[in-house]
Design a protein around this motif. Structure first.
Motif, mmCIF file in Angstrom:
data_model
loop_
_atom_site.group_PDB
_atom_site.id
_atom_site.type_symbol
_atom_site.label_atom_id
_atom_site.label_comp_id
_atom_site.label_asym_id
_atom_site.label_seq_id
_atom_site.Cartn_x
_atom_site.Cartn_y
_atom_site.Cartn_z
ATOM 1 N N LEU A 106 -15.837 -20.900 63.038
ATOM 2 C CA LEU A 106 -14.576 -20.215 62.735
ATOM 3 C C LEU A 106 -13.376 -21.067 63.066
ATOM 4 C CD1 LEU A 106 -15.465 -16.631 63.965
ATOM 5 C CD2 LEU A 106 -15.136 -17.342 61.602
ATOM 6 N N ARG A 107 -13.412 -21.753 64.189
ATOM 7 C CA ARG A 107 -12.282 -22.632 64.569
ATOM 8 C C ARG A 107 -12.097 -23.739 63.536
ATOM 9 N NH1 ARG A 107 -8.419 -21.071 67.740
ATOM 10 N NH2 ARG A 107 -8.062 -23.236 68.279
ATOM 11 N N LEU A 108 -13.204 -24.313 63.059
ATOM 12 C CA LEU A 108 -13.103 -25.349 62.050
ATOM 13 C C LEU A 108 -12.633 -24.776 60.709
ATOM 14 C CD1 LEU A 108 -16.327 -27.419 62.796
ATOM 15 C CD2 LEU A 108 -13.949 -28.053 63.273
ATOM 16 N N MET A 109 -13.068 -23.562 60.380
ATOM 17 C CA MET A 109 -12.668 -22.932 59.126
ATOM 18 C C MET A 109 -11.160 -22.620 59.140
ATOM 19 S SD MET A 109 -14.269 -19.569 57.308
ATOM 20 C CE MET A 109 -13.566 -18.358 58.418
ATOM 21 N N PHE A 110 -10.637 -22.109 60.244
ATOM 22 C CA PHE A 110 -9.224 -21.759 60.307
ATOM 23 C C PHE A 110 -8.330 -22.965 60.531
ATOM 24 C CE2 PHE A 110 -10.799 -17.405 61.367
ATOM 25 C CZ PHE A 110 -10.281 -16.814 60.232
ATOM 26 N N LYS A 111 -8.906 -24.091 60.915
ATOM 27 C CA LYS A 111 -8.129 -25.299 61.144
ATOM 28 C C LYS A 111 -7.706 -25.924 59.807
ATOM 29 C CE LYS A 111 -8.447 -27.881 65.053
ATOM 30 N NZ LYS A 111 -9.112 -28.753 65.994
ATOM 31 N N ARG A 112 -8.508 -25.721 58.781
ATOM 32 C CA ARG A 112 -8.205 -26.321 57.464
ATOM 33 C C ARG A 112 -7.047 -25.665 56.790
ATOM 34 N NH1 ARG A 112 -14.144 -26.335 55.131
ATOM 35 N NH2 ARG A 112 -15.094 -26.874 57.062
#
Length: 112
Positions: A106-112
């Motif tokens: 989730l952190r990687l998904m929302f970072k984009r």
């Protein structure tokens, strides 16, 4: 699978997981520091597993109070309670690992 465990939407999942991940990471660091300086830090890490596993056990097995174990025979209640604690620890570790992986996703998904 993640919707059933942590929430329906990715935002709800992140809201559910973030405080638990941060608290668990803090508990693990304190436990490791306690073990490093000769203390009994392994019990602190066991508590972190129960933070994750207790709610799942309560919902799966339907025990709302600890007294439900001891309502019939006390000897059988003690055995069931020990088994319940062991299963809770194992499930807590599994839920922590699944939650940590999902949190990173989730952190990687929302970072984009």
């Amino acid at each position: 699978m993640f919707q059933r465990l942590f929430g329906n939407t990715p935002e709800e999942q992140l809201t559910y997981l973030q405080p638990r991940i941060l608290l668990t990471a803090l508990i693990i660091v304190v436990g490791l520091l306690a073990m490093l300086f000769g203390g009994s830090g392994d019990w602190i890490i066991v508590i972190a597993a129960y933070v994750w596993g207790w709610n799942f056990l309560k919902n799966w097995f339907g025990f709302t109070t600890i007294g439900a174990f001891f309502s019939g025979n006390i000897a059988i209640g003690v055995v069931l309670f020990v088994v319940y604690l062991i299963v809770g620890y194992v499930i807590g570790l599994i839920m922590f690992l699944i939650g940590a992986v999902r949190y990173i996703q989730l952190r990687l998904m929302f970072k984009r």
